[in-house]
Design a protein around this motif. Structure first.
Motif, PDB file in Angstrom:
ATOM      1  N   UNK A   1       0.974  -1.100   0.125  1.00 35.36           N
ATOM      2  CA  UNK A   1      -0.019   0.098  -0.180  1.00 35.36           C
ATOM      3  C   UNK A   1       1.036   1.183  -0.018  1.00 35.36           C
ATOM      4  N   UNK A   2       2.109   1.214   0.745  1.00 35.68           N
ATOM      5  CA  UNK A   2       2.814   2.399   1.012  1.00 35.68           C
ATOM      6  C   UNK A   2       3.250   2.757  -0.339  1.00 35.68           C
ATOM      7  N   UNK A   3       3.914   1.695  -1.164  1.00 38.47           N
ATOM      8  CA  UNK A   3       4.749   1.766  -2.501  1.00 38.47           C
ATOM      9  C   UNK A   3       3.655   2.114  -3.494  1.00 38.47           C
ATOM     10  N   UNK A   4       2.375   1.767  -3.493  1.00 40.27           N
ATOM     11  CA  UNK A   4       1.177   2.229  -4.362  1.00 40.27           C
ATOM     12  C   UNK A   4       1.033   3.361  -4.216  1.00 40.27           C
ATOM     13  N   UNK A   5       0.988   4.132  -2.940  1.00 38.32           N
ATOM     14  CA  UNK A   5       0.734   5.364  -2.721  1.00 38.32           C
ATOM     15  C   UNK A   5       1.787   6.580  -3.251  1.00 38.32           C
ATOM     16  N   UNK A   6       3.335   5.954  -2.957  1.00 40.90           N
ATOM     17  CA  UNK A   6       4.169   6.758  -3.758  1.00 40.90           C
ATOM     18  C   UNK A   6       4.068   6.668  -5.459  1.00 40.90           C
ATOM     19  N   UNK A   7       3.539   5.494  -5.775  1.00 41.36           N
ATOM     20  CA  UNK A   7       3.468   5.382  -7.307  1.00 41.36           C
ATOM     21  C   UNK A   7       2.325   6.406  -7.783  1.00 41.36           C
ATOM     22  N   UNK A   8       1.314   6.577  -6.967  1.00 43.21           N
ATOM     23  CA  UNK A   8       0.269   7.666  -7.387  1.00 43.21           C
ATOM     24  C   UNK A   8       0.792   8.707  -7.459  1.00 43.21           C
ATOM     25  N   UNK A   9       1.650   9.185  -6.064  1.00 43.83           N
ATOM     26  CA  UNK A   9       1.990  10.660  -5.996  1.00 43.83           C
ATOM     27  C   UNK A   9       2.867  10.845  -7.112  1.00 43.83           C
ATOM     28  N   UNK A  10       4.038   9.755  -7.687  1.00 44.93           N
ATOM     29  CA  UNK A  10       4.866  10.264  -8.798  1.00 44.93           C
ATOM     30  C   UNK A  10       3.878  10.400 -10.209  1.00 44.93           C
ATOM     31  N   UNK A  11       2.855   9.728 -10.411  1.00 43.65           N
ATOM     32  CA  UNK A  11       2.153   9.821 -11.494  1.00 43.65           C
ATOM     33  C   UNK A  11       1.582  11.221 -11.561  1.00 43.65           C
ATOM     34  N   UNK A  12       0.986  11.604 -10.417  1.00 39.90           N
ATOM     35  CA  UNK A  12       0.153  12.885 -10.441  1.00 39.90           C
ATOM     36  C   UNK A  12       1.253  14.019 -10.603  1.00 39.90           C
ATOM     37  N   UNK A  13       2.610  13.768  -9.728  1.00 40.08           N
ATOM     38  CA  UNK A  13       3.346  15.064  -9.907  1.00 40.08           C
ATOM     39  C   UNK A  13       3.842  15.107 -11.350  1.00 40.08           C
ATOM     40  N   UNK A  14       4.117  14.115 -12.210  1.00 41.68           N
ATOM     41  CA  UNK A  14       4.486  14.161 -13.709  1.00 41.68           C
ATOM     42  C   UNK A  14       3.629  14.725 -14.372  1.00 41.68           C
ATOM     43  N   UNK A  15       2.070  14.492 -13.843  1.00 45.43           N
ATOM     44  CA  UNK A  15       1.190  15.211 -14.921  1.00 45.43           C
ATOM     45  C   UNK A  15       0.833  16.535 -14.406  1.00 45.43           C
ATOM     46  N   UNK A  16       1.217  16.892 -13.456  1.00 44.49           N
ATOM     47  CA  UNK A  16       0.631  18.529 -12.978  1.00 44.49           C
ATOM     48  C   UNK A  16       1.610  19.502 -13.426  1.00 44.49           C
ATOM     49  N   UNK A  17       1.054  20.466 -13.961  1.00 38.77           N
ATOM     50  CA  UNK A  17       1.807  21.735 -14.403  1.00 38.77           C
ATOM     51  C   UNK A  17       1.203  22.985 -13.735  1.00 38.77           C
TER      52      UNK A  17
END
Length: 282
Positions: A254-270
């Motif tokens: 679960x913790x690694x999944x949360x970090x993967x979600x954070x990375x995804x949204x960070x890369x797609x947010x400008x």
């Protein structure tokens, strides 16, 4: 199930709730090899009824110990009690009818055993067995016991959770293996085998689930009812991902999944400049 002729193997209770036993002091060598091979298939030994010598000769292996109940029955002769005490094996078999929600079973924990003893004491067995063959005596005995059970063992209703439609024997075996390794890890402190079993279960479950979804999707025109039944089951399902993949990385933690979600949204947010200018409010 049967007499595996392994009298030197000592069995101890590992899961008291479901009466699962594990072997200790396994000798000779061929007994250890046999038990290792058979338990590697995700099955468990559940018989704890010992003979007069406190030995376990008759073993029962199953991969579905949740739906199996083992109990003892009165022996027909002293020889049976000495070496192989009679065993009553009850297995609840649920057909794949997802609409079934409740079943009725007899609750032996709430049975009136005083009334059962009184009922059996009033039976004249000598008269019942007079001039009867052995088979006829056994049938009569079973009939008397069944009558006592029907009279003094209450009926209870159990809720049945329907199994997932893509489940098969291999998936159930991996589930049992994962549960077993989890219980072992609580005593040993080593969860490596549990994580390995969990990974295998997750991969197979994902594969079977995707195959099932493809099958349901392809049969939309020919069998629309199956499609909408599947859609309705998803309304009350757990929306948390069992396994998440992002790029080349896959994880069930679960913790690694949360970090993967954070990375995804960070890369797609400008950060975009606002198109609105602040104005004074009157």
């Amino acid at each position: 199930m049967g007499d595996f002729n392994l009298p030197l193997v000592n069995w101890i209770t590992d899961d008291a709730e479901h009466n699962v036993l594990i072997p200790t002091c396994v000798t000779p060598l061929h007994a250890a090899d046999f038990i290792e091979d058979i338990t590697a298939n995700g099955v468990y030994q559940i018989n704890s009824i010992r003979n007069a010598s406190n030995g376990l000769l008759d073993l029962i292996f199953t991969n579905d110990f949740m739906n199996v109940e083992v109990s003892s029955t009165p022996p027909l002769s002293s020889i049976d009690e000495k070496y192989h005490p009679p065993i009553l094996l009850s297995y609840e078999w649920h057909m794949g009818n997802v609409t079934q929600e409740q079943i009725s079973t007899q609750n032996f924990f709430k049975a009136d055993y005083i009334a059962i003893n009184r009922y059996l004491e009033e039976v004249n067995f000598c008269q019942q067995f007079l001039n009867k063959t052995l088979d006829q005596k056994v049938d009569i005995l079973h009939q008397i016991l069944n009558d006592a059970i029907d009279k003094y063992v209450p009926i209870q209703t159990k809720k049945v959770k329907p199994k997932c439609p893509w489940q098969n024997k291999q998936l159930q075996s991996l589930k049992n293996k994962k549960n077993k390794e989890w219980k072992r890890s609580k005593f040993t402190g080593d969860d490596s085998n549990y994580l390995m079993a969990l990974d295998k279960l997750t991969k197979l479950n994902t594969e079977l689930y995707n195959s099932y979804v493809d099958k349901v999707s392809s049969s939309l025109k020919s069998d629309p009812l199956s499609f909408w039944r599947f859609v309705n089951t998803k309304k009350n399902s757990d929306c948390d991902p069992k396994s998440l993949q992002f790029g080349e990385k896959s994880s069930v933690d679960k913790k690694e999944q949360a970090e993967m979600f954070a990375t995804f949204f960070k890369n797609n947010f400008a950060n975009q400049p606002s198109q609105f200018q602040p104005t004074a409010l009157c």
